[in-house]
Design a protein around this motif. Sequence first.
Motif, PDB file in Angstrom:
ATOM      1  N   HIS A 141     -33.334  39.466  -7.930  1.00 60.03           N
ATOM      2  CA  HIS A 141     -34.528  38.870  -8.538  1.00 60.03           C
ATOM      3  C   HIS A 141     -34.275  38.715 -10.033  1.00 60.03           C
ATOM      4  CE1 HIS A 141     -38.259  39.340 -10.914  1.00 60.03           C
ATOM      5  NE2 HIS A 141     -38.779  38.549  -9.992  1.00 60.03           N
TER       6      HIS A 141
ATOM      7  N   THR B 257     -41.257  40.950  -4.434  1.00 57.03           N
ATOM      8  CA  THR B 257     -40.953  42.020  -3.469  1.00 57.03           C
ATOM      9  C   THR B 257     -41.810  41.881  -2.226  1.00 57.03           C
ATOM     10  OG1 THR B 257     -40.333  43.505  -5.279  1.00 57.03           O
ATOM     11  CG2 THR B 257     -40.822  44.520  -3.149  1.00 57.03           C
TER      12      THR B 257
ATOM     13  N   ILE C 244     -32.956  45.022  -3.202  1.00 58.30           N
ATOM     14  CA  ILE C 244     -33.329  44.011  -4.196  1.00 58.30           C
ATOM     15  C   ILE C 244     -32.752  44.476  -5.532  1.00 58.30           C
ATOM     16  CG2 ILE C 244     -35.136  42.750  -5.394  1.00 58.30           C
ATOM     17  CD1 ILE C 244     -37.005  43.213  -3.104  1.00 58.30           C
TER      18      ILE C 244
ATOM     19  N   ILE D  52     -41.847  48.859 -10.881  1.00 59.30           N
ATOM     20  CA  ILE D  52     -41.171  48.184  -9.766  1.00 59.30           C
ATOM     21  C   ILE D  52     -40.661  49.192  -8.738  1.00 59.30           C
ATOM     22  CG2 ILE D  52     -39.238  46.694  -9.116  1.00 59.30           C
ATOM     23  CD1 ILE D  52     -39.416  45.509 -12.006  1.00 59.30           C
TER      24      ILE D  52
ATOM     25  N   CYS E 198     -41.597  49.484  -4.769  1.00 57.12           N
ATOM     26  CA  CYS E 198     -40.561  49.337  -3.736  1.00 57.12           C
ATOM     27  C   CYS E 198     -40.501  50.560  -2.834  1.00 57.12           C
ATOM     28  CB  CYS E 198     -39.192  49.099  -4.373  1.00 57.12           C
ATOM     29  SG  CYS E 198     -38.988  47.470  -5.106  1.00 57.12           S
TER      30      CYS E 198
ATOM     31  N   LYS F   7     -43.233  50.318  -0.377  1.00 57.29           N
ATOM     32  CA  LYS F   7     -43.019  49.224   0.573  1.00 57.29           C
ATOM     33  C   LYS F   7     -41.766  49.408   1.432  1.00 57.29           C
ATOM     34  CE  LYS F   7     -46.540  46.536  -0.347  1.00 57.29           C
ATOM     35  NZ  LYS F   7     -47.459  46.034   0.683  1.00 57.29           N
TER      36      LYS F   7
ATOM     37  N   PRO G 283     -34.585  49.393  -4.212  1.00 62.79           N
ATOM     38  CA  PRO G 283     -34.427  48.707  -5.499  1.00 62.79           C
ATOM     39  C   PRO G 283     -33.203  49.193  -6.277  1.00 62.79           C
ATOM     40  CG  PRO G 283     -36.005  50.480  -5.768  1.00 62.79           C
ATOM     41  CD  PRO G 283     -35.513  50.538  -4.335  1.00 62.79           C
TER      42      PRO G 283
END
Length: 407
Positions: free
Chosen positions: A277, A286, A305, A319, A323, A326, A330
């Motif tokens: 990203h 995300t 990611i 972030i 992550c 979820k 990362p």
Amino acid sequence: MNEFMIVSSLLDNDFYKFTMQNAIIKLFPSVKAKYELINRGKHSFPKNFANLLKENLQKMASLKLSNEERIYLEKYCPYLDSAYLDFLKKYQYNPKEVCIFQNGKNIKIHIKGLWSRTILWEVPLMAIISELYYQLTGTKRISDKKILSLTKEKLNQYKKLNVKIGEYGTRRRYSYQVHKLVFNLLRKEGSPFFIGSSNVHLSHIFSKKPIGTHGHEWIMFHAAKYGFNIADKMAMENWLNIYGNHLKIALSDTYTSPIFFKNFDKKLANIFEGVRHDSGDPISFTNEMIKHYQKLKINPINKKIIFSDNLNPHKVAIISSFCNKKKINPFFGIGTNFTNDVGLPSMNIVIKMVQTLTEKSKKWISVVKLSNVKEKSTGNKNMIFLAKRILRIQNQNNKNKHSKNII
């Protein structure tokens, strides 16, 4: 090392420039490219800047890959085959490929030649521009001791967050000396959180594996050759043809992420270990990335990611927390915040490919990058308009409207 050379090694460059160069030599050896400097920050350059820049470029013509450096690449990057390393052993920068003009306080830079040769100019050229700019403007930075203290403070924050970080700061570093200082501290005190640097020269010095895959220009060229709609897909397919089971991170924002998702089918999403990203709201991205994997019946917990867009500890904290909730992995590529956090404004410049001459085309074709935010789009305005029309992209910034509130 020659102290008068800002760039003193052929390997003082980002790793993805070499991986792309290898792929270009094998797949597109006759393609030509043009690059231009984009002065996003509207910086005013001091008198005689262009001449000093040219002097540094002339010195770069003497750089050659040493036997020791070749052995390092063979050990740490075995997917770079002997044919490519033979090419690199013979490679020398040709300053005639770079045209530099100064008009008052404005600088214009154009690079033109075989893509397989000119691809190596961007990163070291930007590093030289940055270091020369600070030298000639007489700005004073904070002390080495303070830089080390700041770096250690950030590193400790990343350790507390339990995140994997890499250093991506070559092109906008304050200086080579500061870059080396920061890298050495990360190497000594960052394990196991610090996973390496994109700078191949410093990775060689400190016996670390370099990190990176490919950049936007790889996909931009594929758009010129194959069309905007399938550029992402063709770029990924060609990448796999060269590297197979290595370097499997896909770049997601050359023509906006929604277009990338259309190209990132089940086969490619399974093969690639993850995505990078580089623009737009990382939280929204995300979410969309996870939805895409789930739609393809792929468990996001097995994917990565790589975030690389203007990061600092505060952004990384937000972030990484998201992550973790979820259930996706990362990683963070920290650039300017590591190598140019010295108490001065960092430069906002880029050098981008602007045109290509493909094997079959008889005239130069403009290439563009749309990105997920308008500010990071580059290229000819008419071609940007055409690309958006073909891809049916209208309100480019709509999906990023929350990013300023989140980060």
